[in-house]
Design a protein around this motif. Structure first.
Motif, short mmCIF file in Angstrom:
data_model
loop_
_atom_site.label_atom_id
_atom_site.label_comp_id
_atom_site.label_asym_id
_atom_site.label_seq_id
_atom_site.Cartn_x
_atom_site.Cartn_y
_atom_site.Cartn_z
N UNK A 7 20.61 43.16 39.45
CA UNK A 7 20.73 42.66 40.81
C UNK A 7 19.46 43.08 41.55
N UNK A 8 18.97 42.24 42.44
CA UNK A 8 17.81 42.59 43.26
C UNK A 8 18.23 42.56 44.72
N UNK A 9 17.85 43.61 45.44
CA UNK A 9 18.23 43.76 46.84
C UNK A 9 17.11 44.46 47.59
N UNK A 10 16.55 43.80 48.59
CA UNK A 10 15.46 44.38 49.40
C UNK A 10 14.32 44.92 48.52
N UNK A 11 13.97 44.17 47.49
CA UNK A 11 12.88 44.57 46.61
C UNK A 11 13.24 45.64 45.59
N UNK A 12 14.48 46.08 45.61
CA UNK A 12 14.96 47.11 44.69
C UNK A 12 15.79 46.45 43.60
N UNK A 13 15.70 46.96 42.38
CA UNK A 13 16.50 46.43 41.27
C UNK A 13 17.60 47.42 40.91
N UNK A 14 18.79 46.89 40.69
CA UNK A 14 19.92 47.69 40.22
C UNK A 14 20.37 47.06 38.91
N UNK A 15 20.21 47.80 37.83
CA UNK A 15 20.54 47.28 36.51
C UNK A 15 21.81 47.92 35.99
N UNK A 16 22.74 47.06 35.53
CA UNK A 16 23.92 47.52 34.81
C UNK A 16 23.61 47.36 33.33
N UNK A 17 23.62 48.44 32.60
CA UNK A 17 23.33 48.38 31.16
C UNK A 17 24.48 47.68 30.42
N UNK A 18 24.17 47.16 29.26
CA UNK A 18 25.14 46.37 28.50
C UNK A 18 26.40 47.17 28.16
N UNK A 19 26.25 48.46 27.84
CA UNK A 19 27.43 49.27 27.51
C UNK A 19 28.38 49.38 28.70
N UNK A 20 27.84 49.40 29.92
CA UNK A 20 28.65 49.45 31.14
C UNK A 20 29.40 48.13 31.32
N UNK A 21 28.70 47.03 31.14
CA UNK A 21 29.32 45.71 31.26
C UNK A 21 30.43 45.54 30.22
N UNK A 22 30.13 45.93 28.98
CA UNK A 22 31.12 45.81 27.91
C UNK A 22 32.39 46.60 28.23
N UNK A 23 32.22 47.77 28.81
CA UNK A 23 33.38 48.59 29.18
C UNK A 23 34.17 47.93 30.30
N UNK A 24 33.50 47.43 31.31
CA UNK A 24 34.18 46.75 32.41
C UNK A 24 34.95 45.53 31.93
N UNK A 25 34.36 44.78 31.02
CA UNK A 25 35.01 43.57 30.49
C UNK A 25 36.34 43.89 29.80
N UNK A 26 36.46 45.07 29.23
CA UNK A 26 37.71 45.47 28.56
C UNK A 26 38.87 45.60 29.55
N UNK A 27 38.55 45.80 30.82
CA UNK A 27 39.58 46.07 31.82
C UNK A 27 39.84 44.90 32.77
N UNK A 28 39.19 43.77 32.56
CA UNK A 28 39.42 42.61 33.44
C UNK A 28 40.91 42.29 33.46
N UNK A 29 41.41 42.00 34.64
CA UNK A 29 42.83 41.71 34.82
C UNK A 29 43.12 40.23 34.56
N UNK A 30 43.37 39.92 33.31
CA UNK A 30 43.62 38.53 32.92
C UNK A 30 45.11 38.20 32.90
N UNK A 31 45.93 39.19 32.74
CA UNK A 31 47.37 38.99 32.60
C UNK A 31 48.09 39.33 33.90
N UNK A 32 49.23 38.72 34.10
CA UNK A 32 50.02 38.93 35.32
C UNK A 32 50.51 40.38 35.45
#
Length: 163
Positions: A7-32
């Motif tokens: 993500x880029x904000x006011x000239x600054x970059x914020x990077x989420x590493x792939x391991x962080x994304x992979x972990x977050x994806x495991x917890x997505x609320x897909x089920x009721x």
């Protein structure tokens, strides 16, 4: 998938590493009957350009409170994990903020979320900005709470299908 999300904000970059994304994806609320999940964000900040790399997160732990539409980080092990990472990194890592899921496609923060984020910033003994992520089932959003204003500013939204 890529090597992460930046993500880029006011000239600054914020990077989420792939391991962080992979972990977050495991917890997505897909089920009721799925429950919100969350934890803390840990990473490095480049002092010269203020760019941030988020390369560690904690995940829900036993003492956390989890419901369909609520996550409360109660377990003290989140802080223990951070302290161990901080020590092992020779104090180069820092607490970046919080993350959690929402049972919605494109997530938005609630008043409870905002009040918690403001509390974190106000209780801090330094001038760091804090970054908070909410993970929805179609998109991820990140906000900053700037240390002098205590208001949430949207940095960006990225849809999972774009990655």
């Amino acid at each position: 998938m890529s090597n992460g999300i930046t993500f880029t904000f006011n000239g600054k970059k914020i990077k989420l590493c792939q391991n962080v994304i992979d972990t977050m994806l495991k917890y997505i609320q897909k089920e009721i009957n799925s429950k919100e999940a969350g934890g803390i964000l840990v990473g490095k900040e480049n002092k010269s350009n203020k760019n941030i790399i988020i390369n560690h997160i904690t995940v829900p732990m036993l003492e956390d409170k989890r419901k369909y539409n609520k996550f409360i980080r109660k377990d003290k092990k989140h802080v223990e994990v951070f302290k161990n990472l901080y020590k092992r990194s020779k104090k180069t890592l820092r607490y970046i903020g919080e993350w959690h899921t929402h049972p919605e496609a494109t997530p938005n923060f609630s008043e409870i979320d905002l009040n918690n984020w403001k509390k974190i910033s106000k209780e801090s003994d330094n001038n760091n900005n804090y970054y908070h992520i909410i993970v929805g089932y179609d998109a991820i959003k990140i906000w900053v709470i700037e240390s002098e204003e205590y208001s949430a500013k949207l940095i960006g939204t990225i849809f999972w299908k774009e990655i």
